[in-house]
Design an enzyme around this catalytic site. Structure first.
Site, PDB file in Angstrom:
ATOM      1  N   TYR A   1       5.720   6.938   6.605  1.00 53.37           N
ATOM      2  CA  TYR A   1       4.802   5.848   6.260  1.00 53.37           C
ATOM      3  C   TYR A   1       4.000   5.434   7.486  1.00 53.37           C
ATOM      4  CZ  TYR A   1       3.243   1.124   5.090  1.00 53.37           C
ATOM      5  OH  TYR A   1       2.475  -0.013   4.898  1.00 53.37           O
TER       6      TYR A   1
ATOM      7  N   SER B   1      -3.796  -4.524  -8.914  1.00 56.86           N
ATOM      8  CA  SER B   1      -2.994  -5.180  -9.942  1.00 56.86           C
ATOM      9  C   SER B   1      -1.955  -6.165  -9.418  1.00 56.86           C
ATOM     10  CB  SER B   1      -2.291  -4.131 -10.813  1.00 56.86           C
ATOM     11  OG  SER B   1      -1.260  -3.481 -10.083  1.00 56.86           O
TER      12      SER B   1
END
Length: 252
Positions: free
Chosen positions: A159, A15
């Site tokens: 991360y 998106s």
């Protein structure tokens, strides 16, 4: 890229940012693209933008933290489009949480960056094997954090651990495809900082050099366009003039 004309590609995290640009590039080049994302309102806008192009764009609302949701999406692709030829595991999340941080943040990063991507790869390969494709390609969007340790940036530790896992998983998957004698290439693409929604706070820092989403999308096109006997296993991309020390000083 002509060999992929009319073939089916799945792009996760479609998106915005790299995912959005990758979908645009693939559709422009004639591929049938299915965008997976949790945010379907932006996918609706992308579908409108891509009407009338050489290829075709579809989208599905998919939560990559839900295996059931992922399996349903792949079932739809198999039943509707009869194939998966390319998978771009682009979806990723970076939570500002270190090794003493929030458990839920850790779980979300591992669920999306590793487990969700691996489920997608497994399901794509199942379809590729079943229909006996002549050429397939799995591309994992990794990051420089998957190759280097940045101990001075405490908020990047978990991360970075997920991205190091992506590096390892990608290489093992490439080896597995060779052991199974499947015509499926596997690529890791590791950009430095990219101007996306995930890094919008970083992009506000004066003098910080960043890549554009199109830079990464073009690297994907490059890997896909190589002849079948060439597996580009790793691409690392950084902005010209990048100065890591100067970048870190701005963050501290």
């Amino acid at each position: 890229m002509e060999k992929w004309n009319g073939k089916v590609a799945i792009v996760t995290g479609a998106s915005s940012g790299i995912g959005d640009e990758t979908c645009r590039q693939l559709v422009e080049k004639g591929m049938i693209v299915v965008g997976f994302d949790i945010s379907d309102d932006k996918l609706q806008m992308l579908e409108k933008d891509l009407k009338g192009k050489l290829g075709k764009f579809y989208y599905l609302k998919v939560d990559l933290c839900s295996e059931e949701n992922i399996l349903e999406a792949f079932h739809w692709v198999k039943q509707t489009l009869k194939s998966v030829d390319v998978l771009v595991n682009n979806a990723g999340v970076w939570k500002y949480s270190d090794l003493l941080g929030n458990t839920n943040d850790w779980k979300q990063m591992y669920d999306i960056n590793i487990i969700g991507a691996n489920i997608c790869s497994r399901e794509a390969i199942k379809i590729m094997e079943e229909i006996q494709i002549k050429e397939g390609h799995i591309i994992n969007i990794n990051g420089v954090a998957g190759h280097y340790i940045f101990p001075f940036l405490k908020d990047v530790s978990v991360y970075s651990a997920t991205k190091h896992s992506v590096t390892t998983i990608t290489e093992y998957l490439r080896e597995l495809m060779g052991m199974k004698n499947l015509p499926i290439r596997v690529t890791s693409i590791s950009p430095g900082a990219v101007e996306t929604k995930m890094t919008e706070e970083l992009s506000k820092l004066e003098g910080v050099k960043m890549l554009k989403s199109i830079d990464v999308a073009e690297a994907i096109m490059y890997a896909l366009s190589a002849p079948q006997h060439v597996n580009i296993s790793e691409i690392i991309i950084r902005p010209t003039g990048e100065n890591v020390l100067a970048f870190v000083k701005k963050l501290l």
